[in-house]
Design a protein around this motif. Structure first.
Motif, PDB file in Angstrom:
ATOM      1  N   GLY A  46     -27.679 -29.516 -21.052  1.00  9.87           N
ATOM      2  CA  GLY A  46     -28.214 -28.655 -22.097  1.00  9.87           C
ATOM      3  C   GLY A  46     -29.055 -29.355 -23.139  1.00  9.87           C
ATOM      4  O   GLY A  46     -29.898 -28.730 -23.785  1.00  9.87           O
ATOM      5  N   ASN A  47     -28.843 -30.667 -23.357  1.00  6.78           N
ATOM      6  CA  ASN A  47     -29.587 -31.373 -24.398  1.00  6.78           C
ATOM      7  C   ASN A  47     -31.033 -31.640 -23.970  1.00  6.78           C
ATOM      8  O   ASN A  47     -31.273 -32.202 -22.893  1.00  6.78           O
ATOM      9  N   VAL A  48     -31.973 -31.247 -24.808  1.00  2.00           N
ATOM     10  CA  VAL A  48     -33.392 -31.482 -24.537  1.00  2.00           C
ATOM     11  C   VAL A  48     -34.047 -32.007 -25.803  1.00  2.00           C
ATOM     12  O   VAL A  48     -33.612 -31.725 -26.922  1.00  2.00           O
ATOM     13  N   THR A  49     -35.104 -32.778 -25.621  1.00  2.23           N
ATOM     14  CA  THR A  49     -35.838 -33.380 -26.733  1.00  2.23           C
ATOM     15  C   THR A  49     -37.214 -32.745 -26.835  1.00  2.23           C
ATOM     16  O   THR A  49     -37.852 -32.458 -25.819  1.00  2.23           O
ATOM     17  N   GLY A  50     -37.656 -32.523 -28.053  1.00  3.04           N
ATOM     18  CA  GLY A  50     -38.972 -31.934 -28.231  1.00  3.04           C
ATOM     19  C   GLY A  50     -39.377 -31.845 -29.675  1.00  3.04           C
ATOM     20  O   GLY A  50     -38.811 -32.515 -30.539  1.00  3.04           O
ATOM     21  N   TYR A  86     -45.329 -17.888 -37.746  1.00  6.79           N
ATOM     22  CA  TYR A  86     -44.537 -16.666 -37.893  1.00  6.79           C
ATOM     23  C   TYR A  86     -43.047 -16.960 -37.990  1.00  6.79           C
ATOM     24  O   TYR A  86     -42.270 -16.107 -38.412  1.00  6.79           O
ATOM     25  N   GLY A  87     -42.616 -18.128 -37.570  1.00  7.36           N
ATOM     26  CA  GLY A  87     -41.210 -18.456 -37.604  1.00  7.36           C
ATOM     27  C   GLY A  87     -40.923 -19.732 -36.836  1.00  7.36           C
ATOM     28  O   GLY A  87     -41.828 -20.391 -36.302  1.00  7.36           O
ATOM     29  N   PRO A  88     -39.635 -20.128 -36.748  1.00  6.15           N
ATOM     30  CA  PRO A  88     -39.252 -21.361 -36.062  1.00  6.15           C
ATOM     31  C   PRO A  88     -39.663 -21.357 -34.594  1.00  6.15           C
ATOM     32  O   PRO A  88     -39.650 -20.316 -33.916  1.00  6.15           O
ATOM     33  N   ALA A  89     -40.003 -22.549 -34.092  1.00  2.00           N
ATOM     34  CA  ALA A  89     -40.397 -22.704 -32.684  1.00  2.00           C
ATOM     35  C   ALA A  89     -40.055 -24.122 -32.236  1.00  2.00           C
ATOM     36  O   ALA A  89     -39.898 -25.035 -33.054  1.00  2.00           O
ATOM     37  N   PHE A  90     -39.976 -24.285 -30.930  1.00  3.70           N
ATOM     38  CA  PHE A  90     -39.591 -25.573 -30.353  1.00  3.70           C
ATOM     39  C   PHE A  90     -40.278 -25.727 -29.009  1.00  3.70           C
ATOM     40  O   PHE A  90     -40.270 -24.803 -28.180  1.00  3.70           O
ATOM     41  N   THR A  91     -40.913 -26.877 -28.795  1.00  2.00           N
ATOM     42  CA  THR A  91     -41.560 -27.197 -27.526  1.00  2.00           C
ATOM     43  C   THR A  91     -40.893 -28.421 -26.915  1.00  2.00           C
ATOM     44  O   THR A  91     -40.701 -29.423 -27.600  1.00  2.00           O
ATOM     45  N   LEU A  92     -40.532 -28.334 -25.643  1.00  2.00           N
ATOM     46  CA  LEU A  92     -39.830 -29.425 -24.976  1.00  2.00           C
ATOM     47  C   LEU A  92     -40.778 -30.552 -24.596  1.00  2.00           C
ATOM     48  O   LEU A  92     -41.941 -30.315 -24.249  1.00  2.00           O
ATOM     49  N   LYS A  93     -40.254 -31.773 -24.663  1.00  2.00           N
ATOM     50  CA  LYS A  93     -40.986 -32.934 -24.172  1.00  2.00           C
ATOM     51  C   LYS A  93     -41.134 -32.835 -22.664  1.00  2.00           C
ATOM     52  O   LYS A  93     -40.191 -32.517 -21.948  1.00  2.00           O
ATOM     53  N   HIS A  94     -42.347 -33.110 -22.171  1.00  2.00           N
ATOM     54  CA  HIS A  94     -42.563 -33.144 -20.726  1.00  2.00           C
ATOM     55  C   HIS A  94     -43.646 -34.163 -20.410  1.00  2.00           C
ATOM     56  O   HIS A  94     -44.376 -34.612 -21.296  1.00  2.00           O
ATOM     57  N   SER A  95     -43.746 -34.512 -19.139  1.00  2.00           N
ATOM     58  CA  SER A  95     -44.676 -35.553 -18.708  1.00  2.00           C
ATOM     59  C   SER A  95     -45.970 -34.924 -18.218  1.00  2.00           C
ATOM     60  O   SER A  95     -46.025 -34.374 -17.105  1.00  2.00           O
ATOM     61  N   PRO A 148     -35.457 -28.343 -17.996  1.00  2.00           N
ATOM     62  CA  PRO A 148     -34.343 -27.494 -17.554  1.00  2.00           C
ATOM     63  C   PRO A 148     -34.859 -26.301 -16.751  1.00  2.00           C
ATOM     64  O   PRO A 148     -35.857 -25.677 -17.133  1.00  2.00           O
ATOM     65  N   SER A 149     -34.197 -25.992 -15.645  1.00  2.00           N
ATOM     66  CA  SER A 149     -34.681 -24.944 -14.759  1.00  2.00           C
ATOM     67  C   SER A 149     -33.715 -23.770 -14.694  1.00  2.00           C
ATOM     68  O   SER A 149     -32.501 -23.925 -14.817  1.00  2.00           O
ATOM     69  N   MET A 150     -34.304 -22.606 -14.516  1.00  2.00           N
ATOM     70  CA  MET A 150     -33.557 -21.375 -14.297  1.00  2.00           C
ATOM     71  C   MET A 150     -33.987 -20.794 -12.961  1.00  2.00           C
ATOM     72  O   MET A 150     -35.173 -20.835 -12.612  1.00  2.00           O
ATOM     73  N   GLN A 151     -33.024 -20.290 -12.211  1.00  2.00           N
ATOM     74  CA  GLN A 151     -33.328 -19.663 -10.929  1.00  2.00           C
ATOM     75  C   GLN A 151     -33.015 -18.170 -11.011  1.00  2.00           C
ATOM     76  O   GLN A 151     -32.016 -17.763 -11.615  1.00  2.00           O
ATOM     77  N   PHE A 152     -33.880 -17.369 -10.413  1.00  2.00           N
ATOM     78  CA  PHE A 152     -33.583 -15.959 -10.194  1.00  2.00           C
ATOM     79  C   PHE A 152     -34.298 -15.544  -8.919  1.00  2.00           C
ATOM     80  O   PHE A 152     -35.398 -15.998  -8.632  1.00  2.00           O
ATOM     81  N   ASP A 153     -33.626 -14.695  -8.128  1.00  2.00           N
ATOM     82  CA  ASP A 153     -34.133 -14.331  -6.807  1.00  2.00           C
ATOM     83  C   ASP A 153     -34.421 -15.629  -6.036  1.00  2.00           C
ATOM     84  O   ASP A 153     -33.567 -16.471  -5.920  1.00  2.00           O
ATOM     85  N   ASP A 154     -35.640 -15.806  -5.551  1.00  2.00           N
ATOM     86  CA  ASP A 154     -35.965 -17.036  -4.825  1.00  2.00           C
ATOM     87  C   ASP A 154     -36.916 -17.916  -5.623  1.00  2.00           C
ATOM     88  O   ASP A 154     -37.617 -18.763  -5.067  1.00  2.00           O
ATOM     89  N   GLU A 155     -36.942 -17.738  -6.926  1.00  2.00           N
ATOM     90  CA  GLU A 155     -37.860 -18.480  -7.785  1.00  2.00           C
ATOM     91  C   GLU A 155     -37.123 -19.483  -8.667  1.00  2.00           C
ATOM     92  O   GLU A 155     -35.982 -19.261  -9.071  1.00  2.00           O
ATOM     93  N   THR A 156     -37.819 -20.563  -8.977  1.00  2.00           N
ATOM     94  CA  THR A 156     -37.351 -21.534  -9.955  1.00  2.00           C
ATOM     95  C   THR A 156     -38.405 -21.646 -11.041  1.00  2.00           C
ATOM     96  O   THR A 156     -39.591 -21.836 -10.758  1.00  2.00           O
ATOM     97  N   VAL A 173     -32.015 -30.821 -29.051  1.00  3.89           N
ATOM     98  CA  VAL A 173     -31.344 -29.535 -29.189  1.00  3.89           C
ATOM     99  C   VAL A 173     -30.545 -29.241 -27.930  1.00  3.89           C
ATOM    100  O   VAL A 173     -31.010 -29.503 -26.813  1.00  3.89           O
ATOM    101  N   ASP A 174     -29.352 -28.705 -28.098  1.00  5.16           N
ATOM    102  CA  ASP A 174     -28.522 -28.278 -26.973  1.00  5.16           C
ATOM    103  C   ASP A 174     -28.835 -26.815 -26.676  1.00  5.16           C
ATOM    104  O   ASP A 174     -28.373 -25.910 -27.382  1.00  5.16           O
ATOM    105  N   MET A 175     -29.639 -26.559 -25.644  1.00  4.65           N
ATOM    106  CA  MET A 175     -30.009 -25.196 -25.308  1.00  4.65           C
ATOM    107  C   MET A 175     -28.851 -24.425 -24.681  1.00  4.65           C
ATOM    108  O   MET A 175     -28.831 -23.200 -24.686  1.00  4.65           O
ATOM    109  N   ARG A 176     -27.882 -25.141 -24.145  1.00  2.00           N
ATOM    110  CA  ARG A 176     -26.692 -24.475 -23.618  1.00  2.00           C
ATOM    111  C   ARG A 176     -25.952 -23.720 -24.721  1.00  2.00           C
ATOM    112  O   ARG A 176     -25.286 -22.720 -24.468  1.00  2.00           O
ATOM    113  N   ALA A 177     -26.064 -24.221 -25.956  1.00  2.00           N
ATOM    114  CA  ALA A 177     -25.377 -23.565 -27.071  1.00  2.00           C
ATOM    115  C   ALA A 177     -25.914 -22.155 -27.285  1.00  2.00           C
ATOM    116  O   ALA A 177     -25.152 -21.218 -27.559  1.00  2.00           O
TER     117      ALA A 177
END
Length: 280
Positions: free
Chosen positions: A97-101, A108-117, A125-133, A208-212
């Motif tokens: 759950g922990n991500v850096t960004g 308009y309000g608070p926002a957060f962008t994750l670090k990526h390469s 962090p990935s989410m799956q639904f149906d046959d998609e990731t 930030v712990d997104m799992r929270a």
């Protein structure tokens, strides 16, 4: 009732900050949970405003879909439609759950962008639904909530934006936010004081712990889903929306802190057409 002349004039001249595309992560040397820099996170002025979202389609041809689209967001969710039995999201790809960004205010309000390469989103962090990731690109807050449930709008709404491996927006989790009797662990992580809507030059490197956030809405075990769009111009469709049934409750002072750094950012709800709410 016709909009007033002053509203129409404001539509033409107002310059506001666009819904964040969450592509603006900047690497901070020796990133620490409360490291602050003063750089512009890249939020550009636009020719549209939320206060006049009924009018987006006539501003320029590129925004035509805002007027003619068949799956526009947000929509009103009725208590009588039941919950979804399909498209269940799976969050095992979120890991611990922990991500850096970068934490910032998108105007308009608070926002957060994750670090990526670079252009590689698949290490997020990935989410799956149906046959998609899809991959968590970032989150931001709208106030008041975009989606109403049973005719009521919550005070705010958290949007967790997920993209394909190529970086195209594909799915959004909408979590309503309201004041409750105790503080939210998720919001307690955010750097204080929160960055105001009139400060678009500051961002903070934070972990930030997104799992929270997910835990506070029962990991989205109950939800509504539909085929929708982005909620700002050009209103691109092809977005799978997941709206949590559970509300993320925050402490009274936490709610006041959030609202203090927000300004109006709810698009007018759209008529249901080809949204296929909760359908297979």
């Amino acid at each position: 009732m016709r909009p007033s002349t002053s509203v129409l004039v404001a539509t033409a001249i107002i310059s506001v900050t666009a819904c964040p595309d969450h592509s603006n992560y900047q690497s901070h040397p020796h990133l620490a949970p409360r490291q602050t820099i003063t750089s512009n996170p890249g939020r550009n002025a636009t020719d549209w405003s939320y206060e006049a979202s009924y009018n987006w389609g006539r501003i320029k041809p590129a925004y035509e879909l805002c007027q003619t689209g068949t799956q526009q967001s947000p929509i009103a969710i009725g208590n009588n439609i039941g919950l979804s039995n399909y498209h269940h999201p799976n969050f095992t790809g979120y890991g611990g759950g922990n991500v850096t960004g970068n934490f910032f205010n998108w105007g308009y309000g608070p926002a957060f962008t994750l670090k990526h390469s670079g252009d590689d989103w698949t290490d997020l962090p990935s989410m799956q639904f149906d046959d998609e990731t899809v991959y968590l690109k970032g989150w931001h807050i709208h106030a008041p909530a975009d989606h109403s449930v049973g005719g009521r709008h919550s005070k705010a709404e958290l949007h967790m934006v997920h993209v394909t491996a190529e970086g195209h927006e594909r799915a959004v989790i909408g979590i309503r936010i309201d004041p409750g009797s105790s503080d939210s662990e998720f919001f307690a992580q955010l750097p204080q004081p929160l960055i105001g809507f009139n400060d678009t030059t500051q961002d903070v490197g934070v972990t930030v712990d997104m799992r929270a956030a997910l835990a506070e809405v029962n990991d989205l075990s109950e939800f509504w889903t539909y085929k929708g769009s982005l909620t700002s111009p050009p209103c691109r469709e092809g977005i799978r929306w997941f709206v949590a049934r559970s509300v993320l409750f925050v402490g009274v002072e936490q709610m006041r802190d959030v609202l203090r750094v927000c300004t109006y950012s709810a698009r007018a709800e759209q008529e249901v057409w080809r949204h296929e709410i909760n359908s297979a």
